[in-house]
Design a protein around this motif. Structure first.
Motif, short mmCIF file in Angstrom:
data_model
loop_
_atom_site.label_atom_id
_atom_site.label_comp_id
_atom_site.label_asym_id
_atom_site.label_seq_id
_atom_site.Cartn_x
_atom_site.Cartn_y
_atom_site.Cartn_z
N VAL A 120 0.83 -1.20 0.00
CA VAL A 120 0.00 0.00 0.00
C VAL A 120 0.87 1.26 0.00
O VAL A 120 0.51 2.27 -0.61
CB VAL A 120 -0.96 0.00 1.21
CG1 VAL A 120 -1.68 1.33 1.34
CG2 VAL A 120 -1.97 -1.13 1.08
N ALA A 121 2.01 1.21 0.68
CA ALA A 121 2.91 2.36 0.71
C ALA A 121 3.47 2.69 -0.67
O ALA A 121 3.91 3.81 -0.92
CB ALA A 121 4.06 2.11 1.68
N HIS A 122 3.43 1.71 -1.59
CA HIS A 122 4.04 1.91 -2.91
C HIS A 122 3.03 1.85 -4.06
O HIS A 122 3.44 1.83 -5.23
CB HIS A 122 5.12 0.84 -3.15
CG HIS A 122 6.30 0.98 -2.24
ND1 HIS A 122 6.33 0.45 -0.96
CD2 HIS A 122 7.50 1.60 -2.41
CE1 HIS A 122 7.49 0.72 -0.39
NE2 HIS A 122 8.21 1.43 -1.24
N SER A 123 1.74 1.83 -3.76
CA SER A 123 0.73 1.74 -4.82
C SER A 123 -0.52 2.52 -4.43
O SER A 123 -0.69 2.86 -3.25
CB SER A 123 0.39 0.27 -5.10
OG SER A 123 -0.11 -0.36 -3.93
N PRO A 124 -1.40 2.82 -5.38
CA PRO A 124 -2.63 3.55 -5.06
C PRO A 124 -3.50 2.78 -4.06
O PRO A 124 -3.66 1.57 -4.17
CB PRO A 124 -3.33 3.67 -6.42
CG PRO A 124 -2.24 3.54 -7.43
CD PRO A 124 -1.27 2.58 -6.83
N THR A 125 -4.06 3.50 -3.11
CA THR A 125 -4.84 2.84 -2.05
C THR A 125 -6.10 2.19 -2.59
O THR A 125 -6.49 1.10 -2.15
CB THR A 125 -5.20 3.85 -0.96
OG1 THR A 125 -5.95 4.93 -1.53
CG2 THR A 125 -3.96 4.40 -0.29
N GLY A 140 6.61 2.24 -17.25
CA GLY A 140 7.45 3.34 -16.77
C GLY A 140 7.87 3.08 -15.34
O GLY A 140 7.33 2.21 -14.65
N ALA A 141 8.86 3.84 -14.87
CA ALA A 141 9.46 3.59 -13.56
C ALA A 141 8.44 3.73 -12.44
O ALA A 141 8.32 2.85 -11.57
CB ALA A 141 10.63 4.55 -13.33
N ALA A 142 7.69 4.85 -12.43
CA ALA A 142 6.72 5.07 -11.34
C ALA A 142 5.63 4.02 -11.37
O ALA A 142 5.22 3.47 -10.34
CB ALA A 142 6.12 6.47 -11.46
N ALA A 143 5.14 3.72 -12.60
CA ALA A 143 4.07 2.72 -12.72
C ALA A 143 4.58 1.34 -12.34
O ALA A 143 3.85 0.54 -11.75
CB ALA A 143 3.53 2.72 -14.15
N ASP A 144 5.83 1.04 -12.69
CA ASP A 144 6.40 -0.25 -12.33
C ASP A 144 6.48 -0.40 -10.82
O ASP A 144 6.26 -1.49 -10.27
CB ASP A 144 7.79 -0.43 -12.96
CG ASP A 144 7.72 -0.64 -14.46
OD1 ASP A 144 6.62 -0.93 -14.96
OD2 ASP A 144 8.76 -0.50 -15.12
N GLY A 145 6.80 0.71 -10.12
CA GLY A 145 6.82 0.66 -8.66
C GLY A 145 5.45 0.38 -8.09
O GLY A 145 5.30 -0.38 -7.14
N ALA A 146 4.41 1.01 -8.69
CA ALA A 146 3.03 0.76 -8.25
C ALA A 146 2.63 -0.68 -8.53
O ALA A 146 1.95 -1.32 -7.71
CB ALA A 146 2.08 1.73 -8.94
#
Length: 305
Positions: A91-96, A147-153
């Motif tokens: 949850v800390a790394h993706s949309p709630t 993309g980097a941010a989306a991959d993190g999510a």
């Protein structure tokens, strides 16, 4: 909570309160994880929840005797340690909102799969359809994330899914314990033992810094812990146990359709989280999978922050 004749309206109101609370827990959890490392946050949450359970159990004279201690320990490691370390980190790394959808929609599907391995569930045609829809829904949720941010999510959502599987596994092996232990006593042991094991996990993954204790006084941490402990663990879970007795697992489990919608709406409105066509399609397919699993008339487990 005691059942009263003709109190169906009260039960419906309690159900809505429960579903609302579990839908509202996701964003405060993420906000708290901005100032406190997520696994350490989970550790503090369950230490506090265990103490609250104990404060309820002792005046009631409920027995805390451990039945099948090996099974209790295994369930604690799966339900609390494994599940919530992954869930809080995810949850800390993706949309709630999407985290809530993945967690709540996949829970009945994973319970069916794990339960079948233990001989507690049957794999029927309806359930195969639910599993297939669940996979399709996940693919849709992940389809627009590059993309980097989306991959993190995406990695965060994968951790949420893994945590859901861990909880489902623990819930399945917990079922026999419900016949010999009071639900609150079992919740106390699984919460407390799981919290004890979260300490080395937090140290291993997040290291140690003395500032974390002072960070717990931050408003975001206090809000998150208050909502998670008082709202999620004590309030909503107590209502859920009551509704299980009053309504049965199917009707009580219908929160899985309400809470994700609340979580998505709060995430979009308050946190500005993205919710486009892939997310909407994925959520719809996952909820359809949940409907197939729940309407098969078998018990499923609860999971929620």
């Amino acid at each position: 909570m005691e059942s009263q004749p003709g109190s169906e309206g009260g039960r419906i109101a309690a159900f809505l309160v429960m579903a609302l609370i579990w839908g509202l827990t996701w964003l405060p959890m993420k906000l708290a994880a901005e100032v406190v490392p997520p696994i350490f946050l989970a550790l503090v949450r369950f230490v506090l929840a265990g103490l609250c359970y104990l404060a309820i159990i002792l005046p009631k004279g409920i027995s805390l005797r451990l039945e099948q201690p090996g099974r209790v320990i295994a369930a604690s490691l799966l339900i609390t340690t494994g599940s919530y370390s992954l869930l809080f980190w995810g949850v800390a790394h993706s949309p709630t909102g999407l985290s809530a959808v993945v967690n709540l929609a996949l829970m009945p599907i994973f319970v069916i799969l794990v339960g079948a391995l233990y001989g507690q569930e049957r794999i029927t045609a309806r359930r195969l359809g639910a599993i297939g829809l669940g996979v399709a829904g996940l693919l849709l949720l992940f389809s627009g994330r590059t993309g980097a941010a989306a991959d993190g999510a995406a990695l965060g959502l994968a951790a949420v899914a893994a945590g859901t599987l861990s909880y489902a596994w623990g819930a399945v092996i917990s079922r026999p314990l419900m016949r010999s232990m009071h639900p609150l006593a079992l919740a106390f042991w699984e919460t407390s033992l799981g919290a004890l094991a979260l300490a080395p996990v937090s140290l291993l993954v997040e290291g140690y810094d003395s500032w974390r204790l002072s960070a717990l006084a931050d408003g975001r941490a206090l809000l998150g812990l208050s909502v998670l402990v008082l709202g999620g663990s004590l309030g909503a879970f107590t209502i859920y146990l009551w509704l299980l007795r009053e309504w049965g697992a199917f009707r009580a489990g219908l929160y899985a359709f309400v809470s994700p919608v609340v979580a998505v709406a709060v995430g979009v409105a308050v946190a500005g989280e993205t919710f486009g066509r892939p997310e909407a399609l994925g959520m719809s397919v996952l909820l359809a999978a949940t409907a197939l699993a729940l309407t098969d008339g078998r018990r499923v487990a609860r999971s929620s922050p």
